[in-house]
Design an enzyme around this catalytic site. Structure first.
Site, mmCIF file in Angstrom:
data_model
loop_
_atom_site.group_PDB
_atom_site.id
_atom_site.type_symbol
_atom_site.label_atom_id
_atom_site.label_comp_id
_atom_site.label_asym_id
_atom_site.label_seq_id
_atom_site.Cartn_x
_atom_site.Cartn_y
_atom_site.Cartn_z
ATOM 1 N N SER A 141 0.850 -1.197 0.000
ATOM 2 C CA SER A 141 0.000 0.000 0.000
ATOM 3 C C SER A 141 0.881 1.240 0.000
ATOM 4 O O SER A 141 2.046 1.192 0.418
ATOM 5 C CB SER A 141 -0.873 0.019 1.255
ATOM 6 O OG SER A 141 -1.560 1.248 1.381
ATOM 7 N N TYR A 154 -2.038 0.307 10.836
ATOM 8 C CA TYR A 154 -2.213 -0.151 9.450
ATOM 9 C C TYR A 154 -0.950 0.173 8.646
ATOM 10 O O TYR A 154 -0.438 -0.675 7.908
ATOM 11 C CB TYR A 154 -3.457 0.485 8.811
ATOM 12 C CG TYR A 154 -3.647 0.066 7.363
ATOM 13 C CD1 TYR A 154 -3.950 -1.255 7.040
ATOM 14 C CD2 TYR A 154 -3.474 0.981 6.317
ATOM 15 C CE1 TYR A 154 -4.091 -1.665 5.720
ATOM 16 C CE2 TYR A 154 -3.619 0.586 4.993
ATOM 17 C CZ TYR A 154 -3.927 -0.738 4.693
ATOM 18 O OH TYR A 154 -4.048 -1.134 3.376
HETATM 19 P P1 NDP Z 1 -11.742 -5.606 0.289
HETATM 20 O O1 NDP Z 1 -12.226 -5.384 1.686
HETATM 21 O O2 NDP Z 1 -12.640 -5.279 -0.834
HETATM 22 O O3 NDP Z 1 -11.216 -7.121 0.142
HETATM 23 C C1 NDP Z 1 -10.423 -7.684 1.122
HETATM 24 C C2 NDP Z 1 -10.271 -9.183 0.882
HETATM 25 O O4 NDP Z 1 -9.412 -9.719 1.901
HETATM 26 C C3 NDP Z 1 -11.590 -9.918 0.966
HETATM 27 O O5 NDP Z 1 -11.658 -10.866 -0.072
HETATM 28 C C4 NDP Z 1 -11.533 -10.625 2.300
HETATM 29 O O6 NDP Z 1 -12.184 -11.880 2.231
HETATM 30 C C5 NDP Z 1 -10.019 -10.866 2.452
HETATM 31 N N1 NDP Z 1 -9.660 -11.043 3.853
HETATM 32 C C6 NDP Z 1 -9.671 -10.110 4.840
HETATM 33 N N2 NDP Z 1 -9.350 -10.670 6.011
HETATM 34 C C7 NDP Z 1 -9.135 -11.987 5.770
HETATM 35 C C8 NDP Z 1 -8.788 -13.093 6.581
HETATM 36 N N3 NDP Z 1 -8.590 -12.960 7.900
HETATM 37 N N4 NDP Z 1 -8.657 -14.312 6.015
HETATM 38 C C9 NDP Z 1 -8.858 -14.455 4.683
HETATM 39 N N5 NDP Z 1 -9.186 -13.453 3.861
HETATM 40 C C10 NDP Z 1 -9.335 -12.235 4.399
HETATM 41 O O7 NDP Z 1 -10.391 -4.731 0.200
HETATM 42 P P2 NDP Z 1 -9.366 -4.464 -1.005
HETATM 43 O O8 NDP Z 1 -9.629 -5.333 -2.167
HETATM 44 O O9 NDP Z 1 -9.311 -2.998 -1.207
HETATM 45 O O10 NDP Z 1 -8.011 -4.886 -0.279
HETATM 46 C C11 NDP Z 1 -7.167 -5.903 -0.752
HETATM 47 C C12 NDP Z 1 -5.760 -5.583 -0.281
HETATM 48 O O11 NDP Z 1 -5.347 -4.334 -0.812
HETATM 49 C C13 NDP Z 1 -5.598 -5.462 1.231
HETATM 50 O O12 NDP Z 1 -4.376 -6.060 1.603
HETATM 51 C C14 NDP Z 1 -5.541 -3.946 1.465
HETATM 52 O O13 NDP Z 1 -4.821 -3.618 2.627
HETATM 53 C C15 NDP Z 1 -4.812 -3.516 0.209
HETATM 54 N N6 NDP Z 1 -4.973 -2.120 -0.206
HETATM 55 C C16 NDP Z 1 -6.204 -1.566 -0.403
HETATM 56 C C17 NDP Z 1 -6.306 -0.251 -0.851
HETATM 57 C C18 NDP Z 1 -7.607 0.432 -1.066
HETATM 58 O O14 NDP Z 1 -7.627 1.691 -1.095
HETATM 59 N N7 NDP Z 1 -8.715 -0.278 -1.267
HETATM 60 C C19 NDP Z 1 -5.106 0.542 -1.162
HETATM 61 C C20 NDP Z 1 -3.872 -0.136 -0.900
HETATM 62 C C21 NDP Z 1 -3.820 -1.423 -0.466
HETATM 63 P P3 NDP Z 1 -13.185 -12.471 3.332
HETATM 64 O O15 NDP Z 1 -13.750 -11.316 4.095
HETATM 65 O O16 NDP Z 1 -14.184 -13.247 2.541
HETATM 66 O O17 NDP Z 1 -12.303 -13.361 4.148
HETATM 67 C C1 8X3 Z 2 -5.127 1.681 1.597
HETATM 68 C C2 8X3 Z 2 -4.769 3.056 1.187
HETATM 69 O O1 8X3 Z 2 -4.343 5.424 2.056
HETATM 70 O O2 8X3 Z 2 -6.174 4.172 3.058
HETATM 71 O O3 8X3 Z 2 -3.994 0.926 1.864
HETATM 72 O O4 8X3 Z 2 -3.912 3.635 3.582
HETATM 73 S S1 8X3 Z 2 -4.807 4.108 2.548
#
Ligand code: NDP
Ligand code: 8X3
Length: 252
Positions: A141, A154
């Site tokens: 991220s 985070y």
């Molecule tokens: P979502 O919340 O849309 O998706 C998150 C996914 O992670 C879900 O499929 C969820 O599946 C899975 N997950 C969460 N906790 C667990 C767990 N304990 N075990 C197994 N699976 C888990 O978020 P994003 O797609 O946005 O996020 C994906 C990644 O990208 C994360 O690592 C996030 O930190 C990172 N990220 C996101 C950004 C954003 O702005 N959206 C920016 C930068 C990074 P389920 O709940 O079914 O288990």
């Molecule tokens: C998700 C992006 O800016 O919310 O990783 O940390 S931010």
């Protein structure tokens, strides 16, 4: 038979979009997440549309034994064709000053984003090593590059992902395993709804007044990194909305 990509967190957001783009390009999939029903629906949809093999594994990345058991369930035939691991499952819980921090929120982030990524990697790396090639794509991220107000734990967890990507690249280079770190800025998925514990208004406010990234933008970037020639590795990709200059500077 085409090779397999294992995607953690394929029930929503980036992981689900990755599943779609890889299946569309005829990759076989191992899709994982806790929400089994979503995995089964996605499997049916992508199998019907693209006729690729899809294995679903429902487990919580925070439970080391569950992770190990799930990876052990994958047949040898599939393991022999496993080429890519996308360590995507992750979350933020809460946003606020560290002195108001909630211990349970901290533990959820550390256990999922750091320890979960390590448990999955630990189970999958031996498979990639025995296949004598592979690619690990870690979803970091912008929070792993910069620290912003209220982001404390985070940000620390994503700085750890950034460090682990570098460490994995060093330790796995002799096994011809590529390691890519992808560091997105603001992308509209379920991420902020989870972060603000279901408060949709607070989540929507994060993305108001500018055009955020979409899950498809990230999936296309992952797919591009995954499909470079064998001698090329993209080490680290920072991707942000055009309207975002840093964690805190947004052209709204
Ligand atoms: P979502 O919340 O849309 O998706 C998150 C996914 O992670 C879900 O499929 C969820 O599946 C899975 N997950 C969460 N906790 C667990 C767990 N304990 N075990 C197994 N699976 C888990 O978020 P994003 O797609 O946005 O996020 C994906 C990644 O990208 C994360 O690592 C996030 O930190 C990172 N990220 C996101 C950004 C954003 O702005 N959206 C920016 C930068 C990074 P389920 O709940 O079914 O288990
Ligand atoms: C998700 C992006 O800016 O919310 O990783 O940390 S931010």
């Amino acid at each position: 038979m085409s090779n397999y990509v294992l995607i953690t967190g394929a029930t929503a957001g980036f992981g689900e979009a990755c599943a779609r783009i890889f299946a569309k390009n005829k990759w076989n999939l191992i899709i994982t997440g806790r929400r089994k029903e979503r995995l089964e629906l996605l499997k049916k949809e992508l199998y019907d549309a693209h006729d690729v093999d899809i294995v679903t594994l429902s487990f919580d990345v925070r439970e080391q034994q569950a992770v190990e058991n799930a990876i052990n369930l994958i047949s040898e035939k599939v393991k022999n064709k496993l080429e890519i691991l996308i360590n995507n499952a992750g979350l933020a819980v809460g946003k606020g000053p560290i002195d108001n921090g909630i211990i349970d929120d901290w533990e959820r982030m550390i256990d999922t984003n750091i320890k979960g990524l390590l448990y999955v990697s630990n189970a999958v790396i031996p498979v990639l090593k025995s296949n004598a090639k592979g690619h690990i794509i870690n979803i970091g991220s912008i929070a792993g590059k910069e620290v912003y107000p209220g982001g404390n734990v985070y940000c620390a967890s994503k700085h750890a992902v950034d460090a682990l990507s570098k460490a994995m690249r060093i330790d796995l280079v002799s096994h011809q395993i590529k390691v890519t770190n992808i560091a997105p800025g603001a992308a509209e998925t379920e991420f902020s709804v989870v972060r603000f514990k279901g408060n949709k208004e607070a989540a929507d406010a994060i993305y108001s007044g500018f055009e955020p990234l979409t899950a498809i933008d990230i999936a296309e970037t992952v797919y591009f990194a995954a499909t470079r020639p064998a001698h090329v590795n993209l080490n680290d990709i920072v991707i942000m909305p055009t309207a975002q200059a840093s964690s805190t500077i947004l052209n709204k």
